[in-house]
Design a protein around this motif. Structure first.
Motif, PDB file in Angstrom:
ATOM      1  N   SER A 253       0.287  -1.014   0.269  1.00  0.00           N
ATOM      2  CA  SER A 253       0.172   0.144   0.380  1.00  0.00           C
ATOM      3  C   SER A 253       0.855   0.966  -0.158  1.00  0.00           C
ATOM      4  O   SER A 253       0.251   2.046  -0.493  1.00  0.00           O
ATOM      5  CB  SER A 253      -0.564   0.115   0.505  1.00  0.00           C
ATOM      6  N   ALA A 254       2.049   1.332   0.591  1.00  0.00           N
ATOM      7  CA  ALA A 254       3.113   2.754   0.404  1.00  0.00           C
ATOM      8  C   ALA A 254       3.774   2.490  -0.907  1.00  0.00           C
ATOM      9  O   ALA A 254       4.861   3.376  -0.995  1.00  0.00           O
ATOM     10  CB  ALA A 254       4.129   2.510   1.247  1.00  0.00           C
ATOM     11  N   VAL A 255       3.780   1.383  -1.743  1.00  0.00           N
ATOM     12  CA  VAL A 255       4.489   1.483  -3.378  1.00  0.00           C
ATOM     13  C   VAL A 255       3.180   2.270  -4.232  1.00  0.00           C
ATOM     14  O   VAL A 255       2.144   1.795  -4.048  1.00  0.00           O
ATOM     15  CB  VAL A 255       4.759   0.345  -3.371  1.00  0.00           C
ATOM     16  N   ASP A 256       3.931   3.305  -4.663  1.00  0.00           N
ATOM     17  CA  ASP A 256       3.645   4.381  -6.417  1.00  0.00           C
ATOM     18  C   ASP A 256       3.481   3.286  -7.241  1.00  0.00           C
ATOM     19  O   ASP A 256       4.625   3.161  -7.667  1.00  0.00           O
ATOM     20  CB  ASP A 256       4.082   5.256  -6.010  1.00  0.00           C
ATOM     21  N   LEU A 257       3.110   2.732  -7.686  1.00  0.00           N
ATOM     22  CA  LEU A 257       2.939   1.670  -9.319  1.00  0.00           C
ATOM     23  C   LEU A 257       2.790   3.026 -10.190  1.00  0.00           C
ATOM     24  O   LEU A 257       2.624   2.631 -11.594  1.00  0.00           O
ATOM     25  CB  LEU A 257       2.414   0.445  -9.082  1.00  0.00           C
ATOM     26  N   GLY A 258       3.411   3.605 -10.169  1.00  0.00           N
ATOM     27  CA  GLY A 258       2.782   4.941 -11.319  1.00  0.00           C
ATOM     28  C   GLY A 258       3.642   4.345 -13.224  1.00  0.00           C
ATOM     29  O   GLY A 258       2.991   4.277 -13.972  1.00  0.00           O
ATOM     30  N   TRP A 259       4.828   4.103 -12.528  1.00  0.00           N
ATOM     31  CA  TRP A 259       5.198   3.401 -13.473  1.00  0.00           C
ATOM     32  C   TRP A 259       4.872   2.183 -14.219  1.00  0.00           C
ATOM     33  O   TRP A 259       6.167   1.455 -15.026  1.00  0.00           O
ATOM     34  CB  TRP A 259       6.841   3.244 -12.817  1.00  0.00           C
ATOM     35  N   LEU A 260       4.427   1.711 -13.808  1.00  0.00           N
ATOM     36  CA  LEU A 260       4.030   0.057 -13.783  1.00  0.00           C
ATOM     37  C   LEU A 260       2.372   0.207 -14.622  1.00  0.00           C
ATOM     38  O   LEU A 260       1.480   0.522 -14.216  1.00  0.00           O
ATOM     39  CB  LEU A 260       3.862  -0.910 -13.115  1.00  0.00           C
ATOM     40  N   GLU A 261       2.652   0.268 -15.757  1.00  0.00           N
ATOM     41  CA  GLU A 261       0.668   0.067 -16.228  1.00  0.00           C
ATOM     42  C   GLU A 261       0.898  -1.487 -16.843  1.00  0.00           C
ATOM     43  O   GLU A 261       1.944  -2.403 -17.400  1.00  0.00           O
ATOM     44  CB  GLU A 261       0.830   1.060 -17.664  1.00  0.00           C
ATOM     45  N   ARG A 262       0.004  -0.999 -17.427  1.00  0.00           N
ATOM     46  CA  ARG A 262      -1.219  -2.979 -18.027  1.00  0.00           C
ATOM     47  C   ARG A 262       0.239  -3.014 -19.459  1.00  0.00           C
ATOM     48  O   ARG A 262       0.093  -4.107 -19.206  1.00  0.00           O
ATOM     49  CB  ARG A 262      -2.110  -3.011 -18.683  1.00  0.00           C
ATOM     50  N   ASP A 263       0.447  -2.515 -20.063  1.00  0.00           N
ATOM     51  CA  ASP A 263       1.250  -2.876 -21.499  1.00  0.00           C
ATOM     52  C   ASP A 263       2.485  -2.156 -21.366  1.00  0.00           C
ATOM     53  O   ASP A 263       2.788  -2.334 -22.119  1.00  0.00           O
ATOM     54  CB  ASP A 263       0.152  -1.893 -22.291  1.00  0.00           C
ATOM     55  N   GLN A 264       2.654  -1.583 -20.105  1.00  0.00           N
ATOM     56  CA  GLN A 264       4.177  -1.101 -20.559  1.00  0.00           C
ATOM     57  C   GLN A 264       4.704  -1.212 -19.013  1.00  0.00           C
ATOM     58  O   GLN A 264       3.986  -0.362 -18.011  1.00  0.00           O
ATOM     59  CB  GLN A 264       4.231   0.336 -21.142  1.00  0.00           C
ATOM     60  N   VAL A 265       6.026  -0.564 -19.283  1.00  0.00           N
ATOM     61  CA  VAL A 265       6.709  -0.509 -17.669  1.00  0.00           C
ATOM     62  C   VAL A 265       8.015   0.740 -17.927  1.00  0.00           C
ATOM     63  O   VAL A 265       9.060   0.575 -19.168  1.00  0.00           O
ATOM     64  CB  VAL A 265       7.039  -1.740 -17.134  1.00  0.00           C
ATOM     65  N   THR A 266       8.306   1.689 -17.002  1.00  0.00           N
ATOM     66  CA  THR A 266       9.250   2.208 -17.347  1.00  0.00           C
ATOM     67  C   THR A 266      10.278   1.712 -15.977  1.00  0.00           C
ATOM     68  O   THR A 266      10.331   1.537 -15.450  1.00  0.00           O
ATOM     69  CB  THR A 266       9.294   3.819 -17.043  1.00  0.00           C
ATOM     70  N   LEU A 267      11.852   1.929 -16.922  1.00  0.00           N
ATOM     71  CA  LEU A 267      13.193   0.887 -16.151  1.00  0.00           C
ATOM     72  C   LEU A 267      14.045   2.280 -15.779  1.00  0.00           C
ATOM     73  O   LEU A 267      13.903   3.230 -16.959  1.00  0.00           O
ATOM     74  CB  LEU A 267      13.182  -0.590 -17.213  1.00  0.00           C
ATOM     75  N   GLY A 268      14.357   2.132 -15.134  1.00  0.00           N
ATOM     76  CA  GLY A 268      16.315   2.725 -14.462  1.00  0.00           C
ATOM     77  C   GLY A 268      16.422   1.794 -14.944  1.00  0.00           C
ATOM     78  O   GLY A 268      17.051   0.989 -15.331  1.00  0.00           O
ATOM     79  N   VAL A 269      18.304   2.360 -14.618  1.00  0.00           N
ATOM     80  CA  VAL A 269      19.084   2.225 -14.390  1.00  0.00           C
ATOM     81  C   VAL A 269      19.506   1.464 -13.578  1.00  0.00           C
ATOM     82  O   VAL A 269      19.201   1.696 -12.204  1.00  0.00           O
ATOM     83  CB  VAL A 269      20.583   3.537 -14.877  1.00  0.00           C
ATOM     84  N   SER A 270      19.682   0.099 -13.734  1.00  0.00           N
ATOM     85  CA  SER A 270      20.188  -0.784 -12.057  1.00  0.00           C
ATOM     86  C   SER A 270      21.772  -1.494 -12.807  1.00  0.00           C
ATOM     87  O   SER A 270      22.836  -0.331 -13.557  1.00  0.00           O
ATOM     88  CB  SER A 270      19.348  -2.028 -12.998  1.00  0.00           C
TER      89      SER A 270
END
Length: 313
Positions: A242-259
């Motif tokens: 409940s404390a995690v904002d998942l705005g970067w994860l959608e049903r058909d795409q995800v936005t990934l940063g540098v790992s």
């Protein structure tokens, strides 16, 4: 002691994408396939997912100092020798039982290298959870022995399963390794990958019977509902979804940063918007004879995981 989510399963099952998505969650640090760190990174100095060679990556330099006082203090030859002695699929029957004292010492010594990296990565990143996507079932059985140490390793295994026919087709593809010039990832025939799929998945079922927390995830279920699946995985990792904002994860795409994934599938280098879609090319590209072989070898476990055998082209 670090909390560790170990991603297990046969390669080409979607573990790299799952690792990358988990790594975007605050409080989680994904470190890639640590099982390959000793050879590909320490010995061969291949590239971290951030783009720098391992020896030039600030994150991994700090992890090495925190874990061992510097990577130069690690005897790579010793680690690889221990790997050959204890971390092989053929050793799983022995690892799953009460091992002899002398052999148990070798298992604990090998596991301790990983535990020290987990703890160091958590300290350097400030994360509560470390994700290791090594996949190898034998390594997961080795790490089980660290859960019985003092203090015990908090090990949680996420067993990722993908339709064996999709996995078999994927293993026939030529995939370049950008971190190693003129090198390709291993390829297997459908028959070989079917045998490996069965063996590795069975090994993770055995791990559950040995008291390790194991959660099985069908890759296809993740793609069908990424957000709901990720919230369940965050809970499994011991965090509050409940404390995690998942705005970067959608049903058909995800936005990934540098790992800072140390090793693994070339997708670890991918950043930005990544589409999420089922890869069903095997339905038209896997030859009928090859499909029949995979079905024959994997039928019992395909049924157990809820896959249909009579899938039309």
């Amino acid at each position: 002691m670090a909390r560790v989510v170990f991603l297990g399963g046969l390669g080409r099952s979607g573990t790299t994408l799952i690792e990358r998505v988990l790594g975007e969650v605050p409080g989680i640090c994904a470190v890639g396939e640590l099982v390959h760190l000793w050879q590909r990174d320490l010995r061969d100095d291949e590239k971290c997912a951030c783009g720098s060679h391992f020896s030039a990556c600030d994150f991994w330099e700090r992890v090495g100092v925190a874990a061992f006082g510097g990577w130069h203090r690690v005897d790579v030859h010793r680690v690889l020798a221990l790997r050959d002695l204890v971390e092989r699929t053929r050793h799983i029957p022995r690892l799953a039982t009460r091992v002899p004292a002398g052999y148990a010492d070798l298992v604990r010594e090998y596991a301790d290298y990983y535990v020290r990296i987990y703890e160091a990565a958590a300290a350097v990143s400030g994360a509560e959870v470390i994700v290791d996507s090594s996949k190898h079932s034998a390594l997961a059985h080795v790490l089980r022995h660290a859960t019985q140490a003092e203090p015990p390793l908090d090990l949680r295994v996420l067993h990722v399963v993908r339709d064996a026919r999709g996995v078999a087709y994927s293993w026939t593809k030529t995939v370049l390794r950008p971190e190693a010039a003129a090198d390709e990832m291993t390829r297997y025939s459908p028959a070989r990958s079917a045998l490996l799929w069965t063996a590795h998945n069975a090994a993770f079922s055995l791990l559950r019977r040995r008291g390790v927390r194991v959660r099985t995830l069908r890759y296809e279920e993740f793609l069908a509902d990424p957000q709901a699946t990720l919230r369940r995985l965050v809970t499994f990792a011991g965090l509050d979804p409940s404390a995690v904002d998942l705005g970067w994860l959608e049903r058909d795409q995800v936005t990934l940063g540098v790992s800072h994934s140390a090793a693994g599938n070339p997708m670890r280098f991918t950043t930005g918007v990544v589409p999420l879609r089922q890869d069903d090319a095997w339905r038209t590209h896997l030859a009928p004879r090859q499909r029949a072989v995979v079905n024959a070898v994997c039928a019992p476990m395909l049924k157990a995981y809820g896959y249909e055998l009579g899938v039309k082209r």
